[in-house]
Design an enzyme around this catalytic site. Structure first.
Site, PDB file in Angstrom:
ATOM      1  N   GLU A 127       0.867  -1.181   0.000  1.00 41.96           N
ATOM      2  CA  GLU A 127       0.000   0.000   0.000  1.00 41.96           C
ATOM      3  C   GLU A 127       0.901   1.228   0.000  1.00 41.96           C
ATOM      4  OE1 GLU A 127      -3.000  -0.368   3.078  1.00 41.96           O
ATOM      5  OE2 GLU A 127      -3.633  -2.326   2.280  1.00 41.96           O
ATOM      6  N   GLY A 338      30.020   3.832 -24.053  1.00 39.73           N
ATOM      7  CA  GLY A 338      30.261   5.272 -24.194  1.00 39.73           C
ATOM      8  C   GLY A 338      28.955   6.011 -24.454  1.00 39.73           C
ATOM      9  N   GLY A 339      28.992   7.026 -25.328  1.00 37.50           N
ATOM     10  CA  GLY A 339      27.795   7.829 -25.622  1.00 37.50           C
ATOM     11  C   GLY A 339      26.655   6.982 -26.152  1.00 37.50           C
ATOM     12  N   GLU A 362       9.831  -6.711  -4.380  1.00 41.38           N
ATOM     13  CA  GLU A 362       9.893  -8.029  -3.690  1.00 41.38           C
ATOM     14  C   GLU A 362      10.858  -7.980  -2.509  1.00 41.38           C
ATOM     15  OE1 GLU A 362       9.220 -11.631  -5.522  1.00 41.38           O
ATOM     16  OE2 GLU A 362       7.898 -10.783  -7.058  1.00 41.38           O
ATOM     17  N   THR A 364      13.247  -4.732  -0.508  1.00 40.39           N
ATOM     18  CA  THR A 364      14.449  -3.949  -0.833  1.00 40.39           C
ATOM     19  C   THR A 364      15.702  -4.713  -0.382  1.00 40.39           C
ATOM     20  OG1 THR A 364      14.426  -2.853   1.308  1.00 40.39           O
ATOM     21  CG2 THR A 364      13.170  -1.775  -0.459  1.00 40.39           C
TER      22      THR A 364
HETATM   23  N1  CAA Z   1       8.094 -17.970   6.109  1.00 45.32           N
HETATM   24  C1  CAA Z   1       7.129 -18.275   7.019  1.00 45.32           C
HETATM   25  N2  CAA Z   1       6.773 -17.429   8.042  1.00 45.32           N
HETATM   26  C2  CAA Z   1       7.405 -16.247   8.099  1.00 45.32           C
HETATM   27  C3  CAA Z   1       8.407 -15.858   7.185  1.00 45.32           C
HETATM   28  C4  CAA Z   1       8.743 -16.777   6.155  1.00 45.32           C
HETATM   29  N3  CAA Z   1       9.672 -16.479   5.236  1.00 45.32           N
HETATM   30  N4  CAA Z   1       8.840 -14.633   7.503  1.00 45.32           N
HETATM   31  C5  CAA Z   1       8.162 -14.245   8.602  1.00 45.32           C
HETATM   32  N5  CAA Z   1       7.290 -15.232   8.955  1.00 45.32           N
HETATM   33  C6  CAA Z   1       6.379 -15.225  10.098  1.00 45.32           C
HETATM   34  C7  CAA Z   1       7.179 -15.107  11.400  1.00 45.32           C
HETATM   35  O1  CAA Z   1       7.575 -16.385  11.867  1.00 45.32           O
HETATM   36  C8  CAA Z   1       6.183 -14.444  12.329  1.00 45.32           C
HETATM   37  O2  CAA Z   1       5.290 -15.438  12.803  1.00 45.32           O
HETATM   38  P1  CAA Z   1       4.638 -15.323  14.295  1.00 45.32           P
HETATM   39  O3  CAA Z   1       3.851 -14.041  14.301  1.00 45.32           O
HETATM   40  O4  CAA Z   1       3.792 -16.548  14.388  1.00 45.32           O
HETATM   41  O5  CAA Z   1       5.799 -15.297  15.239  1.00 45.32           O
HETATM   42  C9  CAA Z   1       5.390 -13.538  11.404  1.00 45.32           C
HETATM   43  O6  CAA Z   1       5.563 -14.057  10.079  1.00 45.32           O
HETATM   44  C10 CAA Z   1       5.885 -12.107  11.457  1.00 45.32           C
HETATM   45  O7  CAA Z   1       7.275 -12.107  11.150  1.00 45.32           O
HETATM   46  P2  CAA Z   1       8.221 -10.869  11.435  1.00 45.32           P
HETATM   47  O8  CAA Z   1       7.992 -10.415  12.859  1.00 45.32           O
HETATM   48  O9  CAA Z   1       9.604 -11.232  11.013  1.00 45.32           O
HETATM   49  O10 CAA Z   1       7.587  -9.780  10.461  1.00 45.32           O
HETATM   50  P3  CAA Z   1       7.939  -8.252  10.261  1.00 45.32           P
HETATM   51  O11 CAA Z   1       6.676  -7.488  10.286  1.00 45.32           O
HETATM   52  O12 CAA Z   1       9.044  -7.848  11.187  1.00 45.32           O
HETATM   53  O13 CAA Z   1       8.449  -8.214   8.736  1.00 45.32           O
HETATM   54  C11 CAA Z   1       9.911  -8.445   6.829  1.00 45.32           C
HETATM   55  C12 CAA Z   1       9.527  -8.904   8.253  1.00 45.32           C
HETATM   56  C13 CAA Z   1      10.941  -9.459   6.344  1.00 45.32           C
HETATM   57  C14 CAA Z   1      10.502  -7.050   6.829  1.00 45.32           C
HETATM   58  C15 CAA Z   1       8.652  -8.494   5.908  1.00 45.32           C
HETATM   59  O14 CAA Z   1       7.698  -7.540   6.305  1.00 45.32           O
HETATM   60  C16 CAA Z   1       8.984  -8.288   4.441  1.00 45.32           C
HETATM   61  O15 CAA Z   1       9.361  -9.221   3.753  1.00 45.32           O
HETATM   62  N6  CAA Z   1       8.824  -7.036   3.900  1.00 45.32           N
HETATM   63  C17 CAA Z   1       8.999  -6.773   2.477  1.00 45.32           C
HETATM   64  C18 CAA Z   1       7.692  -6.939   1.736  1.00 45.32           C
HETATM   65  C19 CAA Z   1       7.900  -7.274   0.293  1.00 45.32           C
HETATM   66  O16 CAA Z   1       8.836  -7.956  -0.088  1.00 45.32           O
HETATM   67  N7  CAA Z   1       6.958  -6.856  -0.547  1.00 45.32           N
HETATM   68  C20 CAA Z   1       6.975  -7.217  -1.914  1.00 45.32           C
HETATM   69  C21 CAA Z   1       5.619  -7.005  -2.520  1.00 45.32           C
HETATM   70  S1  CAA Z   1       5.345  -7.974  -3.971  1.00 45.32           S
HETATM   71  C22 CAA Z   1       6.280  -7.289  -5.154  1.00 45.32           C
HETATM   72  O17 CAA Z   1       7.058  -6.419  -4.915  1.00 45.32           O
HETATM   73  C23 CAA Z   1       6.075  -7.881  -6.536  1.00 45.32           C
HETATM   74  C24 CAA Z   1       6.888  -7.230  -7.566  1.00 45.32           C
HETATM   75  O18 CAA Z   1       7.539  -6.236  -7.336  1.00 45.32           O
HETATM   76  C25 CAA Z   1       6.901  -7.687  -8.885  1.00 45.32           C
HETATM   77  P1  FAD Z   2       9.683   1.900   1.959  1.00 44.17           P
HETATM   78  O1  FAD Z   2       9.250   0.709   2.712  1.00 44.17           O
HETATM   79  O2  FAD Z   2       9.071   3.205   2.287  1.00 44.17           O
HETATM   80  O3  FAD Z   2      11.280   2.012   2.070  1.00 44.17           O
HETATM   81  C1  FAD Z   2      11.982   3.227   1.783  1.00 44.17           C
HETATM   82  C2  FAD Z   2      13.451   2.984   2.158  1.00 44.17           C
HETATM   83  O4  FAD Z   2      13.554   2.684   3.568  1.00 44.17           O
HETATM   84  C3  FAD Z   2      14.067   1.786   1.419  1.00 44.17           C
HETATM   85  O5  FAD Z   2      15.413   2.036   1.138  1.00 44.17           O
HETATM   86  C4  FAD Z   2      13.971   0.672   2.443  1.00 44.17           C
HETATM   87  O6  FAD Z   2      14.922  -0.366   2.265  1.00 44.17           O
HETATM   88  C5  FAD Z   2      14.234   1.445   3.734  1.00 44.17           C
HETATM   89  N1  FAD Z   2      13.703   0.737   4.903  1.00 44.17           N
HETATM   90  C6  FAD Z   2      12.405   0.498   5.218  1.00 44.17           C
HETATM   91  N2  FAD Z   2      12.333  -0.225   6.350  1.00 44.17           N
HETATM   92  C7  FAD Z   2      13.608  -0.472   6.744  1.00 44.17           C
HETATM   93  C8  FAD Z   2      14.203  -1.184   7.839  1.00 44.17           C
HETATM   94  N3  FAD Z   2      13.457  -1.804   8.749  1.00 44.17           N
HETATM   95  N4  FAD Z   2      15.565  -1.208   7.917  1.00 44.17           N
HETATM   96  C9  FAD Z   2      16.326  -0.595   7.002  1.00 44.17           C
HETATM   97  N5  FAD Z   2      15.834   0.091   5.952  1.00 44.17           N
HETATM   98  C10 FAD Z   2      14.483   0.138   5.825  1.00 44.17           C
HETATM   99  N6  FAD Z   2       4.027  -4.548  -4.469  1.00 44.17           N
HETATM  100  C11 FAD Z   2       3.062  -5.495  -4.489  1.00 44.17           C
HETATM  101  O7  FAD Z   2       2.463  -5.806  -3.467  1.00 44.17           O
HETATM  102  N7  FAD Z   2       2.744  -6.139  -5.651  1.00 44.17           N
HETATM  103  C12 FAD Z   2       3.344  -5.856  -6.824  1.00 44.17           C
HETATM  104  O8  FAD Z   2       3.018  -6.463  -7.844  1.00 44.17           O
HETATM  105  C13 FAD Z   2       4.374  -4.857  -6.838  1.00 44.17           C
HETATM  106  N8  FAD Z   2       4.983  -4.545  -8.000  1.00 44.17           N
HETATM  107  C14 FAD Z   2       5.863  -3.490  -8.018  1.00 44.17           C
HETATM  108  C15 FAD Z   2       6.380  -3.058  -9.240  1.00 44.17           C
HETATM  109  C16 FAD Z   2       7.204  -1.952  -9.283  1.00 44.17           C
HETATM  110  C17 FAD Z   2       7.718  -1.474 -10.600  1.00 44.17           C
HETATM  111  C18 FAD Z   2       7.545  -1.260  -8.082  1.00 44.17           C
HETATM  112  C19 FAD Z   2       8.429  -0.049  -8.097  1.00 44.17           C
HETATM  113  C20 FAD Z   2       7.061  -1.694  -6.869  1.00 44.17           C
HETATM  114  C21 FAD Z   2       6.205  -2.811  -6.828  1.00 44.17           C
HETATM  115  N9  FAD Z   2       5.637  -3.244  -5.626  1.00 44.17           N
HETATM  116  C22 FAD Z   2       4.678  -4.219  -5.611  1.00 44.17           C
HETATM  117  C23 FAD Z   2       5.945  -2.547  -4.377  1.00 44.17           C
HETATM  118  C24 FAD Z   2       7.316  -2.914  -3.809  1.00 44.17           C
HETATM  119  O9  FAD Z   2       7.307  -4.200  -3.289  1.00 44.17           O
HETATM  120  C25 FAD Z   2       7.663  -1.857  -2.747  1.00 44.17           C
HETATM  121  O10 FAD Z   2       7.939  -0.656  -3.419  1.00 44.17           O
HETATM  122  C26 FAD Z   2       8.854  -2.298  -1.905  1.00 44.17           C
HETATM  123  O11 FAD Z   2       8.510  -3.394  -1.094  1.00 44.17           O
HETATM  124  C27 FAD Z   2       9.394  -1.156  -1.035  1.00 44.17           C
HETATM  125  O12 FAD Z   2       8.384  -0.531  -0.319  1.00 44.17           O
HETATM  126  P2  FAD Z   2       8.221   1.092  -0.321  1.00 44.17           P
HETATM  127  O13 FAD Z   2       8.283   1.505  -1.736  1.00 44.17           O
HETATM  128  O14 FAD Z   2       7.033   1.434   0.480  1.00 44.17           O
HETATM  129  O15 FAD Z   2       9.521   1.618   0.387  1.00 44.17           O
END
Ligand code: CAA
Ligand code: FAD
Length: 381
Positions: A127, A338-339, A362, A364
């Site tokens: 979101e 280059g360019g 997926e 950062t």
């Molecule tokens: N497998 C199974 N369970 C898991 C897990 C895993 N890999 N990771 C965490 N969990 C479970 C934990 O065991 C915990 O369980 P309990 O509550 O039962 O103890 C629960 O989930 C919460 O875990 P955390 O306390 O570690 O969670 P957190 O809130 O601190 O977050 C994080 C951890 C790794 C930062 C996670 O929030 C994260 O991965 N953030 C990034 C999100 C992301 O990658 N978004 C991508 C969107 S999709 C996309 O981007 C598609 C695209 O671009 C094309």
């Molecule tokens: P933020 O979470 O605001 O992070 C900003 C900065 O703070 C980053 O450098 C980050 O690493 C840093 N930061 C945040 N928390 C911490 C921490 N705890 N410790 C250290 N540093 C931290 N999402 C979907 O759900 N589905 C999709 O299909 C999808 N497709 C995408 C396609 C594109 C082209 C793009 C650009 C994004 C897409 N996303 C999708 C969203 C994407 O997964 C998020 O942009 C990404 O997870 C980062 O979240 P944010 O942009 O809110 O950055």
């Protein structure tokens, strides 16, 4: 880990390579310039089994495993990163629904994804204020009779304007990570509105939109897994998804390396091919070495997943290293050109723009380091 490819893995890689080279690569520059998303192209990909590489044949998949999926992603990304991200998210949704859905979900939704009928899948977790921290999401789902009613907005959703099948996460009440549930939502459901199309730096031929849910009612049966299990399902799906993005990064880096070698053999300066200068040769030697290291990390994560062993740490390592490696590779590729590296006559400027998001989506690079540290500390507890 066996480094020789099986017959199936070779077949999938070669199928993806042929399609990528013949049907995708010749159009990639135009797709990028025109921000062209072709549903027909994705239906063709599906007909080759590439929208469900790790899905059983019974549900329309190629039943070829995780390593095959990684190989196919590398081939597609080398031709067009936009096409590969659409493919990656569709495979991720199909696997998630196949693994955690009911038989009815598999029959109804997985087959729509693997057949191309749904065009693509969407994974709607992030979101506007909740990307790295999806637990902070505000979208809600409330049970009303035999429906769940969704309200809220998602941001940056890949393929959101085209996807026939989406997995959407929402708050359903409950403590901590147990407050989030996952739902299957069909494209076109009343109350689901496709919002702003993002004007992106790269991946311009992929579709990235906001989605808004306004009293969007879906059948109660569309709950995926159990109520409150959504956050875990998202994390598990992303573990696998990160293998896909690591593979994408390897594909783009390979294309950048190959373009650099070709160009440096042709381009002359000071009376000789620039590829004879040791300064450039060392750049390409580093690119080739780092690329192979990233491929091996990616194959290892894929192998562990395929064996049913824990792979969270290895998937994050592969995604972290491969995405940072590909950004170094595309930067060097532009330098070597280059360019000409800075204008769109050569594909490296597209590779440069496409690679940039790989350390962001997926999870950062910072999030990958959090996961790797967490899992490494667990191992040594
Ligand atoms: N497998 C199974 N369970 C898991 C897990 C895993 N890999 N990771 C965490 N969990 C479970 C934990 O065991 C915990 O369980 P309990 O509550 O039962 O103890 C629960 O989930 C919460 O875990 P955390 O306390 O570690 O969670 P957190 O809130 O601190 O977050 C994080 C951890 C790794 C930062 C996670 O929030 C994260 O991965 N953030 C990034 C999100 C992301 O990658 N978004 C991508 C969107 S999709 C996309 O981007 C598609 C695209 O671009 C094309
Ligand atoms: P933020 O979470 O605001 O992070 C900003 C900065 O703070 C980053 O450098 C980050 O690493 C840093 N930061 C945040 N928390 C911490 C921490 N705890 N410790 C250290 N540093 C931290 N999402 C979907 O759900 N589905 C999709 O299909 C999808 N497709 C995408 C396609 C594109 C082209 C793009 C650009 C994004 C897409 N996303 C999708 C969203 C994407 O997964 C998020 O942009 C990404 O997870 C980062 O979240 P944010 O942009 O809110 O950055």
């Amino acid at each position: 880990m066996n480094l020789e490819l099986s017959e199936t893995q070779t077949l999938i890689r070669d199928t993806a390579r042929k399609f990528a080279r013949e049907r995708v690569a010749p159009h990639a520059t135009r797709f990028d310039r025109e921000e062209h998303f072709s549903p027909e192209l994705y239906r063709e990909l599906a007909s080759l089994g590439l929208m469900g590489v790790n899905i059983p044949a019974k549900y329309g998949g190629a039943e070829a495993g995780v390593l095959s999926y990684s190989l196919a992603m590398m081939e597609m990304a080398a031709a067009c990163a936009s096409t590969s991200v659409t493919m990656a998210v569709t495979n991720m949704c199909a696997e998630l629904i196949h693994t955690y859905g009911t038989d009815a979900h598999r029959e109804k939704f997985v087959t729509r994804l693997t057949s191309g009928d749904a065009v693509a899948g969407s994974f709607a977790l992030s979101e506007s204020h909740a990307g790295s921290d999806p637990r902070a999401m505000r979208t809600t789902a409330v049970r009303r009779g035999d429906t769940w009613v969704l309200n809220g907005s998602k941001q940056w959703i890949t393929s959101g304007a085209y996807a026939g099948v989406m997995v959407v996460w929402a708050q359903t009440g409950g403590q901590g990570s147990k407050g989030i549930s996952a739902f299957i939502v069909e494209g076109g459901t009343p109350g689901l509105h496709v919002g702003k199309h993002e004007d992106k730096m790269g991946l311009r031929a992929s579709n990235t939109v906001a989605l808004t849910f306004e009293d969007c009612a879906i059948p109660a049966d569309n709950l995926l897994g159990k109520e409150g299990d959504g956050f875990k399902l998202a994390m598990i799906a992303l573990d696998g998804g990160r293998i896909g993005i690591a593979s994408q990064a390897c594909g783009v880096a390979r294309a950048a390396l190959e373009a650099s070698v070709r160009y440096s053999k042709d381009r002359k300066a000071f009376g000789q091919a620039i590829g004879e200068f040791q300064g450039l040769r060392f750049m390409m030697a580093n690119m080739a070495t780092e690329l192979q290291a990233a491929e091996l990390l990616t194959f290892r994560a894929a192998y562990l997943k395929e064996q049913g062993k824990p792979f969270t740490r290895e998937a994050s390592m592969a995604k972290l290293f491969a995405s940072e490696m590909s950004n170094r590779a595309v930067d060097k590729a532009v330098q070597i050109h280059g360019g000409y590296g800075y204008i769109d006559e050569f594909p490296v400027e597209r590779y440069f723009r496409d690679a940039r998001v790989q350390t962001i989506y997926e999870g950062t690079s910072e999030v990958q380091r959090l996961v790797i540290a967490r899992e490494t500390f667990k191992l040594l507890d």
